[in-house]
Design an enzyme around this catalytic site. Structure first.
Site, short mmCIF file in Angstrom:
data_model
loop_
_atom_site.label_atom_id
_atom_site.label_comp_id
_atom_site.label_asym_id
_atom_site.label_seq_id
_atom_site.Cartn_x
_atom_site.Cartn_y
_atom_site.Cartn_z
N GLY A 200 0.76 -1.25 0.00
CA GLY A 200 0.00 0.00 0.00
C GLY A 200 0.78 1.29 0.00
O GLY A 200 0.18 2.36 0.09
N ASP B 105 -5.58 -5.98 -5.48
CA ASP B 105 -4.62 -7.05 -5.26
C ASP B 105 -5.40 -8.34 -5.04
O ASP B 105 -6.55 -8.31 -4.62
CB ASP B 105 -3.74 -6.74 -4.04
CG ASP B 105 -2.36 -7.39 -4.14
OD1 ASP B 105 -1.35 -6.65 -4.21
OD2 ASP B 105 -2.29 -8.64 -4.15
N CYS C 79 10.81 -3.53 -9.72
CA CYS C 79 12.04 -3.38 -8.92
C CYS C 79 13.06 -4.40 -9.41
O CYS C 79 13.54 -5.25 -8.67
CB CYS C 79 11.75 -3.55 -7.42
SG CYS C 79 10.99 -5.11 -6.96
#
Length: 223
Positions: free
Chosen positions: A43, A60, A155
Site C-alpha cells: 500500500g 490485489d 524493482c
C-alpha cells in the site's frame, strides 16, 4: 521495531524505499483523478496517490498481502476502494484517468537487502513473470480513457523486465506510446533518467543517503 517509532501508531508516515516512491511522481498532478493501483499491497504507492488527492482503487489478489494493505490503510486513515481480484481480468465500472502497475518481477533491484536474489531466481521464473507483466499492461490499457496515463514499474535490474520489454511492446502495439519523463520535472539527478525518457535507478544512486533499490519505470499514454 518500526512500530515503536514516534508517529507510526498515529498514522503520520509509512515506509518506502526511495526508488519505490518515484513511479507515482510520473503521474504529475493527480488531484481528483480516478486511479487504479494494480498489485497494490502493501500500500505504499496507494498511500502516495491518496495523499496527492487521487481517488484510488487499490487492487490485489493475494490472500496474504491484502490484509496488510487493509491494515496499513486503516492506520494511515486512508479509505481507498479495495478490490480483491486478478488485475489481468478485472474491469472498472467506468474508464479511469490513470493506472499504476507495480508489476511482479524478479526483485533483482533489491540486491542491497537480498544479496542472494541472483541465485534464487531462474531464467524460467523471469520468463513466467514477463508473461504476467505484459498481461498487466494490456489489461491496464482497457481500463483507461483515451489519453489516459499508465505507469509501469518493476524493482528489477533486468532489461527484459524493463526497457527491452517496453520497446518490444511498443513496436507491436501502436495503441500505446511513451510519454518521456525528464529529471527536471521530477527533481531528480539526471543519471536516473534514460535517453528514451524512462526511469532507471540503480542501488548505488544516492549512496550518500544509503542508496536505493534498482527500479525501472515508464510512462505510457493510451492513444
Amino acid at each position: 521495531h518500526i512500530e515503536d517509532l514516534p508517529g507510526y501508531s498515529e498514522g503520520d508516515w509509512w515506509v518506502q524505499d526511495l526508488a519505490a516512491s518515484i513511479p507515482v511522481m510520473l503521474f504529475g498532478d493527480v488531484k481528483n483523478s480516478c486511479v487504479a493501483d494494480l498489485c497494490a499491497a502493501p500500500g505504499g504507492k496507494t498511500a502516495q496517490l491518496l495523499s496527492k488527492g487521487a481517488k484510488v482503487i487499490a487492487l490485489d489478489w493475494s490472500d496474504r498481502r491484502v490484509p496488510i494493505l487493509e491494515q496499513n490503510m486503516k492506520r494511515l486513515k486512508f479509505d481507498p476502494e479495495i478490490v480483491v481480484e486478478d488485475a489481468r481480468t478485472w474491469h472498472p465500472k467506468e474508464l479511469l484517468d490513470a493506472v499504476l502497475i507495480d508489476a511482479p518481477c524478479s526483485s533483482t533491484g533489491t540486491v542491497r537487502r537480498n544479496p542472494d536474489i541472483f541465485y534464487t531466481k531462474t531464467k524460467k521464473d523471469v520468463e513466467k513473470l514477463n508473461g504476467t507483466q505484459i498481461a498487466l499492461i494490456k489489461a491496464a490499457k482497457s481500463m483507461v480513457k483515451k489519453g489516459g496515463v499508465i505507469v509501469f514499474s518493476t524493482c528489477s535490474l533486468l532489461p527484459q523486465e524493463g526497457a527491452d520489454l517496453i520497446e518490444s511492446l511498443l513496436v507491436e502495439d501502436k495503441t500505446l506510446s511513451r510519454s518521456p519523463i525528464t529529471a527536471e520535472e521530477l527533481g531528480l539527478m539526471p543519471d536516473l533518467v534514460t535517453e528514451e525518457g524512462d526511469l532507471r535507478t540503480l542501488p548505488f544512486h544516492y549512496r550518500n543517503l544509503g542508496g536505493m533499490d534498482g527500479f525501472y519505470a515508464v510512462r505510457l499514454i493510451r492513444n
